[in-house]
Design a protein around this motif. Structure first.
Motif, PDB file in Angstrom:
ATOM      1  N   PRO A  90       0.348  -1.372   0.062  1.00  0.00           N
ATOM      2  CA  PRO A  90      -0.057  -0.322  -0.171  1.00  0.00           C
ATOM      3  C   PRO A  90       0.892   1.296   0.299  1.00  0.00           C
ATOM      4  CG  PRO A  90      -0.905  -1.403   1.780  1.00  0.00           C
ATOM      5  CD  PRO A  90       0.618  -2.196   0.862  1.00  0.00           C
ATOM      6  N   GLY A  91       0.482   2.613  -1.054  1.00  0.00           N
ATOM      7  CA  GLY A  91       1.449   3.731  -0.794  1.00  0.00           C
ATOM      8  C   GLY A  91       1.855   3.298  -2.243  1.00  0.00           C
ATOM      9  N   LEU A  92       2.265   2.751  -2.704  1.00  0.00           N
ATOM     10  CA  LEU A  92       3.083   2.730  -4.336  1.00  0.00           C
ATOM     11  C   LEU A  92       2.296   3.808  -4.989  1.00  0.00           C
ATOM     12  CD1 LEU A  92       5.324   1.065  -5.762  1.00  0.00           C
ATOM     13  CD2 LEU A  92       3.372   0.129  -7.163  1.00  0.00           C
ATOM     14  N   PRO A  93       3.365   4.700  -5.123  1.00  0.00           N
ATOM     15  CA  PRO A  93       2.315   5.966  -6.270  1.00  0.00           C
ATOM     16  C   PRO A  93       1.546   5.375  -7.292  1.00  0.00           C
ATOM     17  CG  PRO A  93       4.686   6.075  -6.084  1.00  0.00           C
ATOM     18  CD  PRO A  93       4.424   4.729  -5.103  1.00  0.00           C
ATOM     19  N   GLN A  94       0.568   6.335  -7.656  1.00  0.00           N
ATOM     20  CA  GLN A  94      -0.001   5.830  -9.251  1.00  0.00           C
ATOM     21  C   GLN A  94       1.141   6.149  -9.933  1.00  0.00           C
ATOM     22  OE1 GLN A  94      -3.555   7.674  -9.044  1.00  0.00           O
ATOM     23  NE2 GLN A  94      -5.191   6.669  -7.863  1.00  0.00           N
ATOM     24  N   SER A  95       1.614   7.061  -9.916  1.00  0.00           N
ATOM     25  CA  SER A  95       2.409   8.160 -10.847  1.00  0.00           C
ATOM     26  C   SER A  95       4.051   7.947 -10.802  1.00  0.00           C
ATOM     27  CB  SER A  95       2.111   9.759 -11.127  1.00  0.00           C
ATOM     28  OG  SER A  95       3.465  10.045 -12.514  1.00  0.00           O
ATOM     29  N   PRO A  96       4.977   7.253 -11.704  1.00  0.00           N
ATOM     30  CA  PRO A  96       6.545   7.733 -11.130  1.00  0.00           C
ATOM     31  C   PRO A  96       6.665   8.925 -11.472  1.00  0.00           C
ATOM     32  CG  PRO A  96       5.597   6.793 -13.489  1.00  0.00           C
ATOM     33  CD  PRO A  96       4.782   6.878 -12.656  1.00  0.00           C
ATOM     34  N   SER A  97       6.165  10.074 -11.228  1.00  0.00           N
ATOM     35  CA  SER A  97       6.833  11.724 -11.010  1.00  0.00           C
ATOM     36  C   SER A  97       6.682  11.687  -9.926  1.00  0.00           C
ATOM     37  CB  SER A  97       6.507  12.298 -12.225  1.00  0.00           C
ATOM     38  OG  SER A  97       4.645  12.133 -12.303  1.00  0.00           O
ATOM     39  N   PHE A  98       6.181  11.446  -9.076  1.00  0.00           N
ATOM     40  CA  PHE A  98       5.526  11.418  -7.638  1.00  0.00           C
ATOM     41  C   PHE A  98       7.001  11.107  -6.507  1.00  0.00           C
ATOM     42  CE2 PHE A  98       5.194  10.290  -4.068  1.00  0.00           C
ATOM     43  CZ  PHE A  98       3.876  11.128  -2.743  1.00  0.00           C
ATOM     44  N   LEU A  99       7.692  10.545  -7.232  1.00  0.00           N
ATOM     45  CA  LEU A  99       9.012  10.218  -6.742  1.00  0.00           C
ATOM     46  C   LEU A  99       9.889  10.767  -6.822  1.00  0.00           C
ATOM     47  CD1 LEU A  99       9.197   6.235  -7.311  1.00  0.00           C
ATOM     48  CD2 LEU A  99       8.471   6.959  -5.307  1.00  0.00           C
ATOM     49  N   LYS A 100       9.827  11.655  -7.832  1.00  0.00           N
ATOM     50  CA  LYS A 100      10.539  12.790  -8.493  1.00  0.00           C
ATOM     51  C   LYS A 100      10.292  13.699  -7.308  1.00  0.00           C
ATOM     52  CE  LYS A 100      12.288  15.894 -11.575  1.00  0.00           C
ATOM     53  NZ  LYS A 100      12.289  16.529 -13.287  1.00  0.00           N
ATOM     54  N   ASP A 101       9.345  13.800  -6.715  1.00  0.00           N
ATOM     55  CA  ASP A 101       9.440  15.241  -5.596  1.00  0.00           C
ATOM     56  C   ASP A 101       9.036  15.051  -4.413  1.00  0.00           C
ATOM     57  OD1 ASP A 101       8.007  16.540  -8.605  1.00  0.00           O
ATOM     58  OD2 ASP A 101       5.902  16.397  -7.980  1.00  0.00           O
ATOM     59  N   VAL A 102       9.256  13.621  -3.587  1.00  0.00           N
ATOM     60  CA  VAL A 102       8.873  13.114  -2.608  1.00  0.00           C
ATOM     61  C   VAL A 102      10.148  12.414  -2.748  1.00  0.00           C
ATOM     62  CG1 VAL A 102       6.481  13.194  -2.199  1.00  0.00           C
ATOM     63  CG2 VAL A 102       8.150  11.395  -2.700  1.00  0.00           C
ATOM     64  N   GLY A 103      11.228  12.462  -3.167  1.00  0.00           N
ATOM     65  CA  GLY A 103      12.464  11.849  -2.572  1.00  0.00           C
ATOM     66  C   GLY A 103      11.903  10.080  -2.583  1.00  0.00           C
ATOM     67  N   PRO A 104      12.893   9.111  -2.650  1.00  0.00           N
ATOM     68  CA  PRO A 104      12.353   7.567  -2.161  1.00  0.00           C
ATOM     69  C   PRO A 104      11.635   7.289  -1.699  1.00  0.00           C
ATOM     70  CG  PRO A 104      14.897   8.180  -2.042  1.00  0.00           C
ATOM     71  CD  PRO A 104      14.601   9.744  -1.386  1.00  0.00           C
ATOM     72  N   LEU A 105      11.092   6.258  -1.464  1.00  0.00           N
ATOM     73  CA  LEU A 105       9.791   5.341  -0.691  1.00  0.00           C
ATOM     74  C   LEU A 105      10.342   4.037  -0.309  1.00  0.00           C
ATOM     75  CD1 LEU A 105       6.682   7.024  -2.183  1.00  0.00           C
ATOM     76  CD2 LEU A 105       7.476   7.459  -0.226  1.00  0.00           C
ATOM     77  N   VAL A 106      10.424   3.904   1.024  1.00  0.00           N
ATOM     78  CA  VAL A 106      10.341   2.259   1.304  1.00  0.00           C
ATOM     79  C   VAL A 106       9.230   1.904   1.745  1.00  0.00           C
ATOM     80  CG1 VAL A 106      11.579   1.017   2.927  1.00  0.00           C
ATOM     81  CG2 VAL A 106      13.166   2.992   1.658  1.00  0.00           C
ATOM     82  N   LEU A 107       8.423   0.435   1.435  1.00  0.00           N
ATOM     83  CA  LEU A 107       6.561  -0.068   0.998  1.00  0.00           C
ATOM     84  C   LEU A 107       7.003  -0.695   2.191  1.00  0.00           C
ATOM     85  CD1 LEU A 107       5.553   1.673  -1.720  1.00  0.00           C
ATOM     86  CD2 LEU A 107       5.601   3.151   0.529  1.00  0.00           C
ATOM     87  N   SER A 108       6.597  -1.528   3.594  1.00  0.00           N
ATOM     88  CA  SER A 108       6.589  -2.348   4.088  1.00  0.00           C
ATOM     89  C   SER A 108       5.357  -3.374   3.295  1.00  0.00           C
ATOM     90  CB  SER A 108       6.399  -2.087   5.391  1.00  0.00           C
ATOM     91  OG  SER A 108       7.598  -1.490   5.883  1.00  0.00           O
ATOM     92  N   GLY A 109       5.943  -4.844   3.220  1.00  0.00           N
ATOM     93  CA  GLY A 109       4.427  -5.907   2.789  1.00  0.00           C
ATOM     94  C   GLY A 109       3.951  -5.896   3.434  1.00  0.00           C
ATOM     95  N   THR A 110       2.574  -6.575   2.902  1.00  0.00           N
ATOM     96  CA  THR A 110       1.497  -7.073   3.429  1.00  0.00           C
ATOM     97  C   THR A 110       2.288  -8.753   3.612  1.00  0.00           C
ATOM     98  OG1 THR A 110       0.483  -7.393   1.828  1.00  0.00           O
ATOM     99  CG2 THR A 110      -0.361  -5.902   2.749  1.00  0.00           C
ATOM    100  N   GLU A 111       1.497  -8.955   4.380  1.00  0.00           N
ATOM    101  CA  GLU A 111       1.534 -10.670   5.006  1.00  0.00           C
ATOM    102  C   GLU A 111       1.883 -11.487   3.328  1.00  0.00           C
ATOM    103  OE1 GLU A 111      -1.396 -12.802   7.135  1.00  0.00           O
ATOM    104  OE2 GLU A 111      -0.403 -11.277   8.928  1.00  0.00           O
ATOM    105  N   GLY A 112       0.568 -11.007   2.512  1.00  0.00           N
ATOM    106  CA  GLY A 112       0.347 -11.587   1.097  1.00  0.00           C
ATOM    107  C   GLY A 112       1.937 -11.517   0.449  1.00  0.00           C
ATOM    108  N   ALA A 113       2.604 -10.234   0.962  1.00  0.00           N
ATOM    109  CA  ALA A 113       3.783 -10.401   0.452  1.00  0.00           C
ATOM    110  C   ALA A 113       4.964 -10.483   0.164  1.00  0.00           C
ATOM    111  CB  ALA A 113       4.539  -8.754   0.142  1.00  0.00           C
ATOM    112  N   ASP A 114       4.697 -11.963   1.573  1.00  0.00           N
ATOM    113  CA  ASP A 114       6.241 -12.465   1.340  1.00  0.00           C
ATOM    114  C   ASP A 114       7.456 -12.137   2.184  1.00  0.00           C
ATOM    115  OD1 ASP A 114       5.126 -14.521   0.351  1.00  0.00           O
ATOM    116  OD2 ASP A 114       5.855 -14.102  -1.518  1.00  0.00           O
ATOM    117  N   SER A 115       6.781 -11.041   3.342  1.00  0.00           N
ATOM    118  CA  SER A 115       7.464 -10.202   4.082  1.00  0.00           C
ATOM    119  C   SER A 115       8.661  -9.051   3.219  1.00  0.00           C
ATOM    120  CB  SER A 115       8.629 -10.659   5.130  1.00  0.00           C
ATOM    121  OG  SER A 115       6.883 -11.565   6.245  1.00  0.00           O
ATOM    122  N   ARG A 116       8.152  -8.512   1.928  1.00  0.00           N
ATOM    123  CA  ARG A 116       9.325  -8.404   0.961  1.00  0.00           C
ATOM    124  C   ARG A 116       8.724  -6.292   1.822  1.00  0.00           C
ATOM    125  NH1 ARG A 116      11.902 -10.724  -3.195  1.00  0.00           N
ATOM    126  NH2 ARG A 116      11.516 -12.867  -3.519  1.00  0.00           N
TER     127      ARG A 116
END
Length: 516
Positions: A90-116
């Motif tokens: 959750p929290g993956l931006p809809q547009s990749p250009s969002f990362l240019k404005d806010v900087g790097p993101l580290v998103l924690s995965g849910t249980e279904g994400a194999d703890s990635r």
């Protein structure tokens, strides 16, 4: 002025267009993915899923990202990636250009994400998304793998390993310990009771201690070297099987005892030095011959110390000085190592020893000491008696010659040498009875007596004593008397005396066929 500005803008626009064309060609999906994929495979890209986007267009990926992309990489875009990962991260931006404005993101995965974790960042116009395990999970996985390896290594170890508490109770064992315990005590054994009870020595010293366990219903013992290590959970103990070592030591000890018993019966002193020139074996006779104390020999002295002590005990020839003694010892060791040392030591006490050095396998050297005093004394006495006997016979006026059973002359005196003008000892070859008869014939008148003498010496005729008259060519008359001696030897005597003057008991004439 406006024209100049217009020209500048045109030039700038042309440069931008060329740069954009080069960038598009460099990042072209039809050429770049292979190169980018190859670069991404270095490092974490081999296992993690990594995506590279130019805005919303996929321009590169790692091998770990193939299960997300599928077979049609050219149709894969940012929106498709977000559709697949939105629930797990959750929290993956809809547009990749969002990362240019806010900087790097580290998103924690849910249980279904194999703890990635999803790491998203903008790098010089390229958006990079990496799916990887969290640091804590990687550490836990590494610890689990290490723990599994350690458990397998300890449980499958070929020797017993166990954990023992301070109170002496066994709290953990490996398979080898369990198998040995069942072999000794059966299946119903209480595993809490330690199989190796006496561990005070290895615990206090930190060194392995050899101990044994007796098999049930037999006298056979199993030998182990037990070592202990203190840990927070108690004493970790290891028992290493040393039965092969114990058997080898027993066999070696029995062999040495057999050799010692054999050497003890010898009348020759034996001293064996190993490759380091230390005394490793000697027999009791060596103590008697050298007068060296058993305590000194048991201390395993080196070779030079051994011979130094012999010199101090005056049990070997005294050297002129210590320098020459050292040179003599160096020559002795070299000769013994080559097997050519053989000398006779005459002691100040009058004893005589025969000493020899012989090389042995693996650089060892053996010295043999034999007391030959009795033999030397007997030889000297016998030689003296022979010299006295020879001197007595040389003083006699009667010429004497003694021949062995094989017909060779073994003795003659000075009168014989003067009579026949010969010296048998001056020749290397032995004088035979045939050689002697030829000499006699050359200076005497022809007679058949010499043939009879030859036959008597060689044992072809009756060996009863007889005598005969011999006449020299010079005119002198000799009496030749022949008689048998023990062991087939023959004594022949020549004396310038008329036969009629002989005593009646010696007047036994040669048969007529043997006289003139």
């Amino acid at each position: 002025m406006q024209d100049i500005v217009s020209v500048e803008w045109l030039v700038l626009a042309a440069l931008c267009t060329a740069t954009a064309a080069l960038a598009v060609k460099w990042l072209s999906p039809t050429q770049q993915p292979k190169r980018m994929e190859h670069d991404l495979l270095i490092g974490d890209g081999r296992t993690d899923a990594v995506f590279l986007f130019d805005d919303t267009t996929l321009i590169g990926w790692s091998s770990g990202a193939r299960k997300f992309i599928g077979e049609h990489a050219e149709e894969f875009s940012w929106s498709k990636l977000r559709d697949q990962l939105a629930r797990s991260y959750p929290g993956l931006p809809q547009s990749p250009s969002f990362l240019k404005d806010v900087g790097p993101l580290v998103l924690s995965g849910t249980e279904g994400a194999d703890s990635r974790e999803a790491h998203c960042e903008w790098i010089d116009g390229v958006i990079r998304v990496q799916l990887r395990r969290s640091t804590l999970e990687e550490q836990n996985k590494s610890l689990d793998q290490e723990l599994t390896t350690l458990r397998a290594a300890v449980h499958q170890a070929p020797y017993p390993v166990w954990l023992q508490s301070e109170e002496g109770d066994v709290t953990w064992t490996n398979l080898a310990y369990d198998d040995l315990s069942h072999k000794i005590h059966g299946r119903d054994v209480d595993m809490v009771e330690p199989m190796f009870a006496e561990l005070d020595e290895p615990k206090s010293s930190g060194r392995p201690e050899r101990t044994s366990i007796t098999l049930p219903d037999s006298d056979k013992k199993l030998w182990y070297n037990v070592s202990t290590t203190e840990t927070e959970a108690g004493w970790l103990c290891h028992a290493v099987d040393v039965n092969a070592v114990v058997d080898a030591e027993i066999a070696q000890r029995n062999f040495v005892q057999t050799l010692a018993k054999t050497f003890a019966q010898l009348s020759i002193g034996l001293a064996i030095f190993d490759r380091n020139q230390q005394l490793v074996l000697f027999n009791p006779v060596l103590i008697d011959l050298t007068a060296l104390p058993a305590s000194f020999l048991s201390s395993r002295p080196d070779m030079l110390t051994f011979f130094d002590r012999l010199r101090d005990q005056r049990m070997m020839p005294e050297p002129k000085n210590y320098t020459s003694w050292r040179h003599q010892m160096a020559d002795l060791l070299e000769a013994a190592a080559e097997g050519r040392y053989q000398e006779t030591w005459s002691m100040p006490s009058g004893s005589v020893y025969s000493v020899s050095g012989r090389p042995h396998p693996d650089g060892a050297i053996a010295f043999l000491f034999e007391d030959i005093t009795a033999e030397i004394t007997l030889t000297r006495q016998f030689r003296t008696e022979l010299e006295v006997g020879q001197s007595i016979m040389d003083q006699m006026e009667e010429a004497i010659a003694v021949f062995n059973k094989d017909g060779t002359m073994s003795f003659s005196n000075e009168a014989y040498h003067a009579l026949w003008n010969v010296d048998p000892e001056a020749s290397f070859a032995k004088t035979s009875i045939i050689d002697a008869c030829r000499i006699w014939q050359d200076v005497t008148v022809a007679t058949s007596a010499w043939g009879a003498v030859r036959d008597f010496v060689l044992g072809t005729e009756d060996r009863n004593p007889w005598w005969s008259t011999i006449q020299l060519r010079s005119g002198e008359t000799l009496t030749c008397r022949v008689c048998a001696l023990p062991n087939g030897t023959t004594l022949i005597r020549f004396h310038p005396q008329d036969p009629v003057t002989l005593p009646p008991e010696e007047q036994k004439f040669l048969p007529n066929s043997a006289t003139e």
